[in-house]
Design a protein around this motif. Structure first.
Motif: not given
Length: 274
Positions: A5, A9, A12-13, A72, A249-250, A253
């Motif tokens: 995870k 993340n 994506i981020n 992060n 959420k995804y 994105s």
């Protein structure tokens, strides 16, 4: 599971996913216009997308919280710096025309993020133009750069391809604008804010109709490209119809932003019938 995870993340981020989407659209252009798929150019676009997107997303945050950045975000900041360093090395591998276009598009990216119009206003905050700036930059990068870097001559298909890509980017941006309705300030004047979700979907469907029609107007197209465009339009229609303020959420994105990657794989799979 937590490790996976965290990695996802970060993927994506840190804008790796959107960078792969932009690279995929560029590769699609090389297939459509039959120009060289230059690895250096694709690497340049990949690193430029990461640098530009992370600058737009995190520059303001980093300025305000530089001494107290979350772990992060610090990692993304370092990653973006490394991407920028790699970008600088690749700049000298492009021809002068492609560099000029890259510089112009880069200026738009800077104006999009920084308050250069006074009263803390940037292009992103100018009512009604946010989505069109994004579409213009994406279309310029993914259509014009591969053509210009190969010293190709402009023709009708390139112009139609640019317009087609412009409409495509607007459509895949609409789910993001629907998602952000609960966050965006009213002065942004986004399409969902002005017309509502239902009419926004209708606008997107109409643009997808134009997106398909433009493929049939091209002089040098083929059955593979036509099938690819129709399948992509179907995917976009589905995503647009499923877009809500409370989407997962995804959804945008990852899934919506992944459509260009799927499009590239479709064209590669259909290559034998071209």
């Amino acid at each position: 599971m937590n490790v996976l995870k965290i990695i996802f993340n970060f993927y994506i981020n840190s804008s790796i996913h959107v960078a792969l989407a932009v690279v995929s659209l560029t590769a699609i252009s090389t297939l459509q216009f039959n120009v060289e798929c230059n690895f250096t150019l694709l690497s340049f676009i990949f690193l430029a997308t990461i640098t530009g997107y992370n600058f737009v997303k995190y520059a303001g945050i980093a300025k305000l919280h530089h001494l107290s950045l979350a772990k992060n975000l610090r990692l993304i900041q370092i990653f973006s710096l490394l991407a920028f360093i790699g970008l600088v090395f690749l700049v000298f591998q492009l021809n002068i025309t492609a560099l000029i276009v890259s510089a112009i598009l880069g200026i738009f990216t800077i104006l999009y993020a920084l308050p250069v119009f006074g009263h803390q206003t940037n292009l992103r905050g100018v009512s009604g133009i946010k989505i069109f700036i994004i579409a213009m930059v994406w279309s310029g990068v993914t259509v014009l750069l591969p053509v210009l870097n190969n010293y190709s001559i402009y023709n009708v298909d390139v112009i139609l391809g640019f317009i087609q890509r412009f409409f495509f980017v607007i459509v895949i941006t609409l789910p993001f604008e629907i998602r952000d309705l609960k966050f965006d300030m009213a002065r942004l004047g986004t399409i969902p804010q002005i017309y509502g979700i239902r009419k926004t979907r209708i606008i997107g469907f109409l643009m997808l109709g134009i997106f398909i029609l433009l493929e049939f107007l091209k002089v040098d197209t083929n059955i593979g490209n036509v099938i690819g465009v129709i399948l992509v339009a179907v995917m976009c229609s589905y995503c647009l119809s499923r877009s809500t303020i409370t989407q997962s959420k995804y959804f945008s994105s990852f899934w919506v932003e992944g459509i260009p990657i799927i499009w590239l794989f479709i064209l590669l799979a259909l290559g034998e019938i071209n």
